[in-house]
Write an enzyme that holds these catalytic residues in place. Structure first.
Site, short mmCIF file in Angstrom:
data_model
loop_
_atom_site.label_atom_id
_atom_site.label_comp_id
_atom_site.label_asym_id
_atom_site.label_seq_id
_atom_site.Cartn_x
_atom_site.Cartn_y
_atom_site.Cartn_z
N HIS A 59 -5.82 1.27 3.05
CA HIS A 59 -4.61 1.71 3.75
C HIS A 59 -4.22 3.15 3.44
O HIS A 59 -3.42 3.74 4.17
CB HIS A 59 -3.43 0.81 3.38
N GLU B 256 0.79 -1.22 0.00
CA GLU B 256 0.00 0.00 0.00
C GLU B 256 0.83 1.27 0.00
O GLU B 256 0.52 2.24 0.71
CB GLU B 256 -0.94 0.01 1.22
N ASN B 257 1.88 1.35 -0.80
CA ASN B 257 2.67 2.58 -0.89
C ASN B 257 1.73 3.75 -1.20
O ASN B 257 0.88 3.67 -2.09
CB ASN B 257 3.72 2.46 -1.98
N HIS C 121 -8.44 -3.63 -0.21
CA HIS C 121 -7.55 -3.73 0.97
C HIS C 121 -6.47 -2.65 0.91
O HIS C 121 -6.23 -1.91 1.88
CB HIS C 121 -6.92 -5.12 1.02
N GLU C 122 -5.81 -2.55 -0.24
CA GLU C 122 -4.69 -1.61 -0.35
C GLU C 122 -5.18 -0.16 -0.33
O GLU C 122 -4.54 0.70 0.29
CB GLU C 122 -3.89 -1.88 -1.64
#
EC number: 3.4.11.-
Length: 881
Positions: free
Chosen positions: A334, A297-298, A330-331
C-alpha cells in the site's frame, strides 16, 4: 348588411371561471410537484461539495495520558487548513465528529482568513451537524475562485478506548499501567481527530506536531530527529531506515526481529515490481495492544495488532509466521498503491485492497521462497470469496458513487469481495510501466503472450460491473460448453438484481485431457461447441484455478475423474484436486449434481497427504458439520483417521514436526479432526499434553503449531479446572500469539455456565480487549454447545453493543455472519427475521448487508438440510458398512 354578435354575461362569467379553474389546477399541480421534490441542504448530504480543495494542514495535538478531574482521558488540538476555492461559494463544509470547539472572538467555531489580497468574507453562522458529521460555516459573502484561504480551529476530544480516530490503548509493564495514544483514521475517523476534508480524493500535505511528556516517544508519518528505536535496520540497496516498535519486553526478547529482517527484502521486491523506488526515508511499523483491524497502511508508520507483527520462534506457530509475512507484505504494498496512488472514492475499494491482497502473496513468496505460499491463494482467497459471491445478495466489485455515501456504507465495502475477488490469477498481473504515472494496466494472464478475444475494457467490465461468477458446464459427450450465473440457492434467482451484461462473462478456459495440457478456449457467449472435448478421456478445466468460475461436467466425465483420483491422484495437479472437491460440494448445494457425488470426491483422501486438497475437503465438510452436528448424522462423519496415522508415523509418534510448511499445517488438521471426531487415541494424546503443562505451567512442551488444537481438545474434554487453568494462562500470557490461541480455545468448553461467563467477559474490557470481543463471541457460536447461547447474547445486548460499547471496536458484519453460520431451521430463520424487525430503528451499521446474507443463507440451508439429511446419513452408513 352588418351582423352583430351578442354574448351573454353568463357566458363571459363561465369563461372567466373556467380560466381561473385551470390556473388554480395548474398552480396546485406545481405546488404538489414542488413538494414531492425533496430539497436537501448541502450539510444534510454526506459528500463534500466540489467547491474547495485542501492544500495543506498544520496540526498540533496534545494527548493527556492521565485522567482529568472528570475521570476522562482527553486530547486538545489546534489546526489550520489552507484550501483553494475552485467554485464560487458562500458555504464551508468540513468533516468533524465528536469534537468540541473553542469559540473565537466573534462567537464562531472557526476563524477564516484570506491568504491573498481579497479579504475573506465574515462568518454568518457556524454549527455542528452530527448526522452527516460536518462543521458548517455559512458566510456573509462569496469565496473567490482561485483564491486561497486559511481556516483555524481549536478543539478538544475524548481519548477514548473505542479504537477509532485518536484513541487510547493500555497495557501493563512490570505491574505499571502504560497508556498509548494512537490512531485509526481509516476510512472515516480522521474527522474524529481534527476537522478535515475527510475524503480520499482530497489529498493534502500534513505538518504534524505532537506534544508529549518527557520520557515518552512520539511517532508520525514523517521522520523524527533524535530518536533511536530499540530495533532498527537498513536493508542493502534500500535507503530507508526500518524500525519496529512494540512493548519494551517484546523488543528486548527479539519478537520484532523477524518483521525487521523481512521488511527490507519485501520493500526491495516491491521497488522492482512497481519499477518505483520506495517513496519515503523511513519505514516504521508498530505493534499495538489494542487495534481494530489486522493492520493499517499509514504512510511510513504502519500500525498492527501485536499478533500480526511480532513473532517468537519459541511460542509462535508456522501459521503465525505466515500471517506476519503476508500482512507485512500487504501493508507495504500500500505504500505505493493506496498511498502514493489513491482511489478517488470508496466505491473502488477493490482496486486498493484486492491488488494489495494479491501482491502480498508475491512479496511473502519472495521473502519465504520455500513455503509455496502462492498455492494458498486458491484456499485463502478464491474459495472464501466464492462463498459470498454465490449469494443473490452479493455485490459487484465496483459500485456507483451515489450508492456509497454514509460511513457505515463505506465500511461495508471492506468485505471479502473487495479483498479477495480480484485475487485471481485470471486477471491478476497488474503491470506498471513508466512508474506510477501510467497508473495500472490490467492484463489477463500471468505471462500473457496470447491474443485476447477483445479489449481489456470489454472483458473486465463483465467481471467488475456485475456481481457473481459463472459455472461453466462441459459436456464431454457432445462437446457443448455453457455458462450460467452460479447461485448457491437456485430459488433465489428472482431476487438477483438486473445486469447490463445479463450475467454472461467472457471466460478463459485452460484445460487438460488425460493429464495433457490443451490449447486454451475462450467462451465468449452463453454456449459454444468444441469437438476436441469429446475424445472419451477425462477432461479437467480451469487448470490451477486461474479463472474465477466453477466447473461442472457430464456424469460420465465426473466418473472418469473420480476413477483417476482413486487410481493415481497425482496425475491431477494438486490445486485442481482441491478444486474438484470444492466445486463438487458447492455444485451439490446448488442442486446441479447429487450430494452423494460430491461426497465421493473425498473417498480418495485416504491416499492423499497434501495439505491443499485436505484443507479444501475439510472446509467443505465443515458445512456438513454445521448442518448436522445437532443430529445423529454427525456421529458417522469421520474420514481423517488415515491422515492421523500417517502423521503419527512420519513424526515418530509425535516426537518431531514435519519439515514442509504445508505439511505442518496438515499435521494440525489431522489432530484437530481426529480429536473432534472422537478418536480416543487422539483425545488421550491431547489430554496428556495439556495435563503435563498444567502440572508445570512454566514449562509448556506443546509445540506452537499444535497448541490451539491441543488446548481446544483438552478444554472440550475437561471441566472447570481445565478452563480455569486456560483462563489463568491467557491472562498472564506475555506473547500475543499464545494469548490468541488460548482465547480461541476457551470457547471449546461444553459447560454452558462457563460459556455464558465467557460471553459476559466480552463486555468487560478488563477481561477481553474490545478488539477481541467479536472474535470471542464468534468462537463460542462455532461450538455446537455455544451456538444458541451466543445468538441469545447478541440479540439481548445488540442495542448496547451497537450504540455504546462496541462502537468503533466491534465488527458487526463478522459478528452477524459468525453467530448465524449454523442456522438451518425454520425457527432460526424466524428468530433472524424478528431480530431484523426488532432492531430496525437501532440499525445494523456495517452489518446491514451481512444480515441480508444471513437470511438468504439460512433460507438456503433449510432447503438443503430437508433435501439431503437422509441421503448423507445413508451414504455415510454405507461407507462404514
Amino acid at each position: 348588411m352588418e351582423k352583430s354578435c351578442k354574448i351573454s354575461k353568463f357566458f363571459i362569467l363561465c369563461v372567466v371561471l373556467g380560466v381561473l379553474s385551470v390556473a388554480t389546477i395548474v398552480t396546485l399541480w406545481a405546488i404538489a410537484l414542488t413538494d414531492s421534490v425533496e430539497i436537501v441542504a448541502p450539510w444534510d448530504k454526506y459528500r463534500l461539495p466540489d467547491t474547495l480543495k485542501p492544500d495543506h494542514y498544520n496540526l498540533t495535538l496534545w494527548p493527556r495520558l492521565t485522567v482529568n478531574a472528570q475521570g476522562l482521558y482527553i486530547f486538545t488540538g489546534k489546526s489550520y487548513v489552507v484550501f483553494q476555492c475552485v467554485k464560487e461559494t458562500d458555504l464551508i463544509l468540513i468533516h468533524s465528529n465528536k469534537l468540541n470547539y473553542t469559540k473565537w472572538g466573534d462567537d464562531h467555531l472557526a476563524k477564516l482568513s484570506a491568504l491573498g489580497s481579497t479579504p475573506a468574507p465574515t462568518i454568518k453562522k457556524s454549527w455542528l451537524q452530527p448526522t452527516t458529521q460536518f462543521l458548517v460555516l455559512e458566510l456573509n459573502g462569496k469565496l473567490a475562485v482561485g483564491e486561497s484561504y486559511q481556516l483555524d480551529t481549536v478543539f478538544v476530544g475524548e481519548l477514548a478506548d473505542d479504537l477509532a480516530g485518536f484513541y487510547r490503548s493500555e497495557y501493563e509493564e512490570d505491574g505499571v499501567k502504560k497508556v498509548v495514544a494512537t490512531s485509526q483514521m481509516h476510512p472515516t475517523h480522521t474527522r474524529k481527530t481534527f476537522p478535515c476534508f475527510d475524503e480520499p480524493a482530497r489529498k493534502a500535505v500534513f505538518h504534524i506536531t505532537l506534544l508529549h511528556p518527557r520520557g515518552t516517544v512520539a511517532l508520525s508519518n514523517g521522520k523524527e530527529p533524535g530518536y533511536k528505536s530499540c530495533d532498527w535496520n537498513k536493508s542493502p540497496g534500500l535507503s530507508a531506515q526500518i524500525r519496529i516498535w512494540a512493548r519494551r519486553k517484546s523488543i528486548s526478547e527479539g519478537h520484532g526481529e523477524y518483521a525487521l529482517n523481512l521488511t527490507g527484502p519485501i520493500l526491495s521486491f516491491f521497488e522492482v515490481y512497481y519499477n518505483t523506488t520506495y517513496p519515503l526515508s523511513k519505514s516504521d511499523q508498530i505493534a499495538l495492544p489494542d487495534f481494530y483491524f489486522g493492520a493499517m497502511e499509514n504512510w511510513g508508520l504502519v500500525t498492527y495488532r501485536e499478533t500480526n507483527l511480532l513473532y517468537d520462534p519459541l511460542t509462535s506457530s508456522n501459521g503465525n509466521k505466515e500471517r506476519t509475512a503476508t500482512i507485512i507484505a500487504h501493508e507495504l504494498a500500500h505504500m505505493w498503491f493506496g498511498n502514493l496512488v489513491t482511489l478517488r472514492w470508496w466505491n473502488e475499494v477493490w482496486l486498493n485492497e484486492g491488488f494489495a491482497s494479491y501482491v502480498s502473496y508475491l512479496g511473502a513468496d519472495y521473502a519465504e521462497s520455500t513455503w509455496n505460499v502462492k498455492d494458498l491463494i486458491v484456499l485463502d482467497e478464491v474459495h472464501r470469496v466464492f462463498a459470498v459471491d454465490a449469494l443473490a445478495s452479493s455485490h459487484p466489485l465496483s459500485s456507483k458513487d451515489d450508492d456509497i455515501q454514509k460511513p457505515e456504507q463505506i465500511s461495508e465495502q471492506f468485505d471479502v469481495i473487495s479483498y479477495s475477488k480480484v485475487n485471481i490469477r485470471q486477471c491478476t498481473v497488474l503491470t506498471m510501466t513508466k512508474g506510477l504515472n501510467n497508473y495500472l494496466l490490467m492484463t489477463f494472464h500471468d505471462a500473457s503472450d496470447m491474443e485476447l478475444p477483445g479489449t481489456v475494457h470489454d472483458i473486465m467490465n463483465r467481471w467488475v460491473l456485475q456481481m457473481g461468477f459463472p459455472v461453466v458446464t462441459i459436456n464431454t459427450a457432445t462437446g457443448l460448453i455453457t455458462q450460467k450465473h452460479f447461485l448457491l440457492d437456485p430459488d433465489s434467482v428472482g431476487s438477483v438484481p438486473p445486469s447490463d451484461f445479463k450475467y454472461e462473462w467472457i471466460v478463459p478456459i485452460k484445460w487438460m485431457e488425460a493429464g495433457v495440457v490443451q490449447k486454451e478456449i475462450w467462451l465468449l457467449e452463453k454456449e459454444a461447441l468444441n469437438n476436441k472435448l469429446t475424445s472419451g478421456h477425462w477432461v479437467l478445466a480451469n487448470i490451477n484455478v486461474t479463472g474465477y468460475y466453477r466447473v461442472n461436467y457430464d456424469l460420465g466425465n465426473w466418473e472418469r475423474l473420480l476413477f483417476q483420483l482413486s487410481t493415481n491422484h497425482q496425475v491431477i495437479p494438486v490445486i485442481n484436486r482441491a478444486q474438484l472437491v470444492d466445486d463438487a460440494f458447492n455444485l451439490a448445494r446448488a442442486k446441479l449434481i447429487p450430494t452423494t457425488l460430491a461426497l465421493k470426491t473425498t473417498k480418495y483422501l485416504s491416499k492423499e497427504i497434501e495439505y491443499v486438497p485436505w484443507e479444501s475437503a475439510l472446509n467443505n465438510l465443515d458445512y456438513f458439520y454445521l448442518m448436522f452436528d445437532r443430529t445423529e448424522v454427525y456421529g458417522t462423519m469421520n474420514l481423517v483417521t488415515p491422515l492421523f496415522q500417517h502423521f503419527k508415523t512420519i513424526t515418530a509418534d509425535w516426537s518431531k514436526v514435519p519439515d514442509g510448511h504445508n505439511e505442518q499445517y496438515n499435521q494440525v488438521n489431522a489432530i484437530r479432526m481426529a480429536c473432534s471426531s472422537g478418536l480416543v487415541e487422539c483425545q488421550n494424546l491431547t489430554k496428556s499434553w495439556y495435563s503435563q503443562w498444567k502440572a508445570d505451567p512454566d514449562n509448556n512442551l506443546i509445540h506452537p503449531n499444535l497448541r490451539m488444537t491441543v488446548y481446544c481438545s483438552a478444554i472440550a474434554a475437561g471441566g472447570a479446572a481445565e478452563w480455569d487453568f486456560g483462563w489463568d494462562m491467557f491472562k498472564t500470557a506475555t506473547i500475543a500469539s499464545d494469548a490468541d490461541k488460548l482465547m480461541s480455545s476457551l470457547a471449546c468448553t461444553k459447560d454452558h455456565e462457563l460459556l455464558n461467563k465467557y460471553l459476559r467477559y466480552t463486555l468487560d474490557s478488563d477481561k477481553i480487549r474490545k478488539q477481541d470481543a467479536t472474535s470471542v463471541i464468534v468462537y463460542i457460536s462455532s461450538n455446537v454447545q455455544g451456538q444458541t447461547l451466543a445468538w441469545d447474547f447478541v440479540t439481548q445486548n445488540w442495542e448496547y453493543m451497537f450504540t455504546q460499547y462496541g462502537v468503533g471496536s466491534f465488527s458487526f458484519a463478522n459478528l452477524i455472519s459468525g453467530v448465524t453460520m449454523r442456522f438451518s431451521t425454520k425457527a432460526e430463520l424466524e428468530q433472524l427475521q424478528k431480530f431484523k424487525e426488532d432492531n430496525s430503528k437501532i440499525g445494523f451499521g456495517s452489518g446491514t448487508l451481512a444480515l441480508e446474507q444471513a437470511i438468504e443463507r439460512t433460507t438456503a440451508n433449510i432447503k438443503w438440510v430437508d433435501e439431503n439429511k437422509k441421503k448423507v446419513w445413508d451414504w455415510f452408513l454405507s461407507e462404514i458398512a
